[in-house]
Scaffold this motif. Sequence first.
Motif, PDB file in Angstrom:
ATOM      1  N   GLU A  71     -12.365   9.612   3.099  1.00 43.63           N
ATOM      2  CA  GLU A  71     -12.050  10.776   3.393  1.00 43.63           C
ATOM      3  C   GLU A  71     -11.099  11.116   4.389  1.00 43.63           C
ATOM      4  O   GLU A  71     -11.032  12.645   4.649  1.00 43.63           O
ATOM      5  CB  GLU A  71     -13.761  11.478   3.703  1.00 43.63           C
ATOM      6  N   THR A  72     -10.757  10.397   5.500  1.00 44.07           N
ATOM      7  CA  THR A  72      -9.648  10.530   6.302  1.00 44.07           C
ATOM      8  C   THR A  72      -8.300  10.326   5.581  1.00 44.07           C
ATOM      9  O   THR A  72      -7.205  10.854   6.541  1.00 44.07           O
ATOM     10  CB  THR A  72      -9.854   9.906   7.499  1.00 44.07           C
ATOM     11  N   VAL A  73      -8.127   9.894   4.524  1.00 45.39           N
ATOM     12  CA  VAL A  73      -6.767   9.512   4.049  1.00 45.39           C
ATOM     13  C   VAL A  73      -6.054  10.867   3.295  1.00 45.39           C
ATOM     14  O   VAL A  73      -6.683  11.491   2.553  1.00 45.39           O
ATOM     15  CB  VAL A  73      -6.627   8.359   3.199  1.00 45.39           C
ATOM     16  N   LYS A  74      -5.030  11.031   3.661  1.00 44.90           N
ATOM     17  CA  LYS A  74      -4.274  12.260   3.102  1.00 44.90           C
ATOM     18  C   LYS A  74      -3.694  12.029   1.770  1.00 44.90           C
ATOM     19  O   LYS A  74      -3.382  10.853   1.343  1.00 44.90           O
ATOM     20  CB  LYS A  74      -3.061  12.736   3.932  1.00 44.90           C
ATOM     21  N   LEU A  75      -3.228  12.977   0.857  1.00 42.76           N
ATOM     22  CA  LEU A  75      -2.936  12.856  -0.348  1.00 42.76           C
ATOM     23  C   LEU A  75      -1.573  11.796  -0.346  1.00 42.76           C
ATOM     24  O   LEU A  75      -1.453  10.995  -1.117  1.00 42.76           O
ATOM     25  CB  LEU A  75      -2.491  14.149  -1.062  1.00 42.76           C
ATOM     26  N   GLU A  76      -0.752  12.125   0.616  1.00 46.27           N
ATOM     27  CA  GLU A  76       0.769  11.714   0.570  1.00 46.27           C
ATOM     28  C   GLU A  76       0.267   9.927   0.704  1.00 46.27           C
ATOM     29  O   GLU A  76       1.230   9.197   0.249  1.00 46.27           O
ATOM     30  CB  GLU A  76       1.515  12.008   1.735  1.00 46.27           C
ATOM     31  N   GLN A  77      -0.731   9.651   1.591  1.00 43.15           N
ATOM     32  CA  GLN A  77      -0.932   8.352   1.688  1.00 43.15           C
ATOM     33  C   GLN A  77      -1.670   7.733   0.675  1.00 43.15           C
ATOM     34  O   GLN A  77      -1.412   6.492   0.220  1.00 43.15           O
ATOM     35  CB  GLN A  77      -1.853   8.227   3.161  1.00 43.15           C
ATOM     36  N   PHE A  78      -2.377   8.479  -0.278  1.00 48.36           N
ATOM     37  CA  PHE A  78      -2.935   7.921  -1.262  1.00 48.36           C
ATOM     38  C   PHE A  78      -1.693   7.530  -2.468  1.00 48.36           C
ATOM     39  O   PHE A  78      -1.955   6.495  -3.098  1.00 48.36           O
ATOM     40  CB  PHE A  78      -4.160   8.588  -1.655  1.00 48.36           C
ATOM     41  N   CYS A  79      -0.780   8.445  -2.511  1.00 49.29           N
ATOM     42  CA  CYS A  79       0.059   8.422  -3.219  1.00 49.29           C
ATOM     43  C   CYS A  79       1.051   7.110  -2.914  1.00 49.29           C
ATOM     44  O   CYS A  79       1.611   6.116  -3.796  1.00 49.29           O
ATOM     45  CB  CYS A  79       0.993   9.665  -3.428  1.00 49.29           C
ATOM     46  N   ALA A  80       1.267   6.930  -1.606  1.00 48.65           N
ATOM     47  CA  ALA A  80       2.108   5.489  -1.223  1.00 48.65           C
ATOM     48  C   ALA A  80       1.181   4.598  -1.656  1.00 48.65           C
ATOM     49  O   ALA A  80       1.890   3.439  -1.908  1.00 48.65           O
ATOM     50  CB  ALA A  80       2.124   5.841   0.322  1.00 48.65           C
ATOM     51  N   LEU A  81       0.008   4.282  -1.392  1.00 51.87           N
ATOM     52  CA  LEU A  81      -0.723   3.196  -1.693  1.00 51.87           C
ATOM     53  C   LEU A  81      -0.911   3.034  -3.081  1.00 51.87           C
ATOM     54  O   LEU A  81      -0.950   1.814  -3.488  1.00 51.87           O
ATOM     55  CB  LEU A  81      -2.161   3.429  -1.337  1.00 51.87           C
ATOM     56  N   ALA A  82      -0.849   3.996  -3.871  1.00 56.05           N
ATOM     57  CA  ALA A  82      -0.787   3.804  -5.336  1.00 56.05           C
ATOM     58  C   ALA A  82       0.769   3.091  -5.824  1.00 56.05           C
ATOM     59  O   ALA A  82       0.906   2.290  -6.726  1.00 56.05           O
ATOM     60  CB  ALA A  82      -1.043   5.152  -6.013  1.00 56.05           C
ATOM     61  N   ARG A  83       1.611   3.746  -5.164  1.00 53.01           N
ATOM     62  CA  ARG A  83       2.858   3.072  -5.325  1.00 53.01           C
ATOM     63  C   ARG A  83       3.007   1.446  -4.813  1.00 53.01           C
ATOM     64  O   ARG A  83       3.484   0.513  -5.718  1.00 53.01           O
ATOM     65  CB  ARG A  83       4.091   3.787  -4.796  1.00 53.01           C
ATOM     66  N   ALA A  84       2.405   1.162  -3.966  1.00 50.88           N
ATOM     67  CA  ALA A  84       2.337  -0.087  -3.214  1.00 50.88           C
ATOM     68  C   ALA A  84       1.452  -0.952  -4.266  1.00 50.88           C
ATOM     69  O   ALA A  84       1.814  -2.169  -4.413  1.00 50.88           O
ATOM     70  CB  ALA A  84       1.771  -0.218  -1.893  1.00 50.88           C
ATOM     71  N   VAL A  85       0.366  -0.541  -4.608  1.00 53.95           N
ATOM     72  CA  VAL A  85      -0.422  -1.228  -5.589  1.00 53.95           C
ATOM     73  C   VAL A  85       0.167  -1.465  -6.869  1.00 53.95           C
ATOM     74  O   VAL A  85       0.091  -2.826  -7.432  1.00 53.95           O
ATOM     75  CB  VAL A  85      -1.956  -0.492  -5.860  1.00 53.95           C
ATOM     76  N   ALA A  86       0.993  -0.657  -7.189  1.00 56.56           N
ATOM     77  CA  ALA A  86       1.798  -0.789  -8.690  1.00 56.56           C
ATOM     78  C   ALA A  86       2.917  -1.970  -8.438  1.00 56.56           C
ATOM     79  O   ALA A  86       3.204  -2.495  -9.396  1.00 56.56           O
ATOM     80  CB  ALA A  86       2.206   0.688  -9.138  1.00 56.56           C
ATOM     81  N   ALA A  87       3.353  -2.060  -7.480  1.00 53.18           N
ATOM     82  CA  ALA A  87       4.621  -2.800  -7.034  1.00 53.18           C
ATOM     83  C   ALA A  87       4.136  -4.447  -7.254  1.00 53.18           C
ATOM     84  O   ALA A  87       2.891  -4.731  -7.031  1.00 53.18           O
ATOM     85  CB  ALA A  87       5.085  -2.906  -5.574  1.00 53.18           C
ATOM     86  N   PRO A  88       5.238  -5.258  -7.804  1.00 53.08           N
ATOM     87  CA  PRO A  88       4.825  -6.464  -7.848  1.00 53.08           C
ATOM     88  C   PRO A  88       4.202  -7.345  -6.652  1.00 53.08           C
ATOM     89  O   PRO A  88       4.615  -6.829  -5.716  1.00 53.08           O
ATOM     90  CB  PRO A  88       6.042  -7.083  -8.233  1.00 53.08           C
TER      91      PRO A  88
END
Length: 280
Positions: A263-280
Amino acid sequence: MATIDGLPPLREVIATHGLAAKKSLGQNFLLDLNLTAKIARQAGELSDCDVLEIGPGPGGLTRGLLAEGARRVLAVEKDARCLPALAEISDAYPDRLQVINADALQLDPLEHLTPPIRVAANLPYNVGTELLVRWLTPPQWPPYWQSLTLMFQREVADRIVARPGSKTYGRLSLLASWRAEARIVMTLPPEAFTPPPKISSAVVHITALPEPRYPADPKVLEQVIARAFNQRRKMLRAALKGLKPDIEDRLIASGIKPTDRAETVKLEQFCALARAVAAP
């Protein structure tokens, strides 16, 4: 307003056709035609648009949309009892109202609509959230709709427009803010409806953005958000455990502390995390 289209007041329509609201269908009818016209106006300029309406019931909002100049309305109604009342509205507005007796979750509305398209509905409570998620997560973006003007229970509306740090912040607010602009434009008390629900309702107006605010793979982002908020009291390193073996490193690389909670994480950070998770 009751005579703007030469049709009878909605209470009379309900009595004539025996349309007692069914709890099993999530029905709460809005009978004040001044209110339904006001909701229709929140949808914006309609004269050059087709409008998709889900769950029109006896047709209060349908009449508002047509009276406010909608080019054409596609009304999808699951309850066959409502069809005669909607047919009377169709007769009053020749060639501008198409009624389909179907389950909105099973229907492809694009077979019956011509762009530009807006969605306006007093959504049945039992399918409202699922329909919203579908509209916010299509295979391609921009979506087929320009805007959504939707009635929800107030608690759901608050979740859609919530910001980080609030108790209502979560999956709905993140999906809505990633690719759209959402705001509450009206609130309605329980007594505006028949039968009155136990809580207030609110109208949310959602406008599609041309592209997402931040890059991310939609399926990965949805997966990350779902896992994070399924255990929202846990630290993210625990809530996301199993997503990747090195999830703590990927959290840190995304600018998120492994000890943060969702609940403290911003949208921009979630998007960055999604990119990091998708990376090899």
